[in-house]
Design a protein around this motif. Structure first.
Motif: not given
Length: 286
Positions: A97-103, A249-252
């Motif tokens: 997960p990258i953007e999920q916490m911000a969502m 700011t990138t995928f893993g």
């Protein structure tokens, strides 16, 4: 209940499985995060219990419409989302997960918890059981050792877990497993003569609701401040006056957790070096 990953998320109450025994309190929903969460909303609306649902953090995308409905209708539903960071490792970018916490943090009327250890988790759970709104629990895959955490202070959303006697030269903010990273980075910065405060922030929404006097005591925006979280960097800018938001700011990438973290320069040594470079601090051996 759980979306087919109960053995991995460990989210199970001490009861039978409903699918096998109608008196059981654990429901095996299958691979259907949206349906699972919608059913939980219905159970909460009916009343008399507090439902929870569980899956991997990255699959929170699938349940988001139901979570939004939980918030809109003031439903106490607990969303237990594990495998919450790049430490998922070999499963690769599809499961990191990258953007999920911000969502989740962007959604109104929702608490998003990312506790660092058992004590903070218990504190967050206590808060979640006493509010009429949904709560998201972002929990790690990897084992974490107990910290010198505080049950009561964790309920404030953020608190000082390590401090110095004088005014600190640097403040490090960590959440979840990155509180451990922050404590290790602090040791390296202290070897260069810096006084470092470490703040654990298990819940931004709780912290933001505190009095200004408390918030300024914990995070002084006049002091260089660095946030550490292995996900999108979007959430922390409001706390940084001088300093930097350290995230990705990138995928893993695919690889062992250690290899992924090292490749993205989010390991302890790389972060400490990055901070010292910004502050123009040379190692004593230099």
């Amino acid at each position: 209940g759980c979306a087919d990953v109960m053995s991995s998320t460990k989210a199970q109450v001490n009861s039978a499985v409903y699918n096998e025994n109608p008196v059981g309190r654990n429901i095996m929903f299958g691979v259907r995060e949206l349906g699972m969460s919608a059913i939980a909303n219905g159970m909460a609306l009916y009343g008399g219990l507090t439902p929870y649902v569980s899956t991997f953090m990255v699959f929170g995308d699938y349940l988001k419409p139901a979570l939004r409905m939980s918030a809109l209708t003031n439903l106490r539903v607990l969303y237990v989302l594990t495998h919450d960071s790049l430490y998922v490792g070999k499963d690769g970018p599809t499961h990191q997960p990258i953007e999920q916490m911000a969502m989740f943090r962007a959604q109104p009327n929702t608490y998003t918890f990312r506790p660092a250890d058992l004590i903070e988790t218990a504190a967050c759970y206590s808060v979640a059981l006493n509010v009429n709104k949904p709560s998201v629990f972002a929990l790690t895959r990897q084992d974490l050792e107990p910290l010198e955490s505080s049950y009561e202070k964790a309920k404030m959303g953020a608190y000082i877990i390590k401090d110095v006697e004088k005014k600190p030269d640097v403040i490090l903010i960590g959440t979840g497993s990155e509180v451990y990273t922050a404590l290790e980075v602090a040791k390296q910065l202290e070897e260069s003569g810096l006084g470092v405060r470490v703040v654990s922030m298990p819940c931004m929404e709780l912290f933001d609701a505190q009095a200004d006097s408390y918030k300024e005591k914990i995070v002084d925006r006049t002091i260089p401040t660095y946030s550490l979280e292995l996900s999108s960097d979007m959430s922390f800018y409001k706390y940084i006056g001088v300093g930097e938001v350290i995230g990705t700011t990138t995928f893993g990438k695919s690889g062992t957790p250690t290899d992924v973290i090292n490749e993205l320069k989010l390991d302890v040594k790389s972060i400490a070096t990055r901070i010292k470079k910004q502050l123009k601090i040379k190692d004593k051996k230099d």
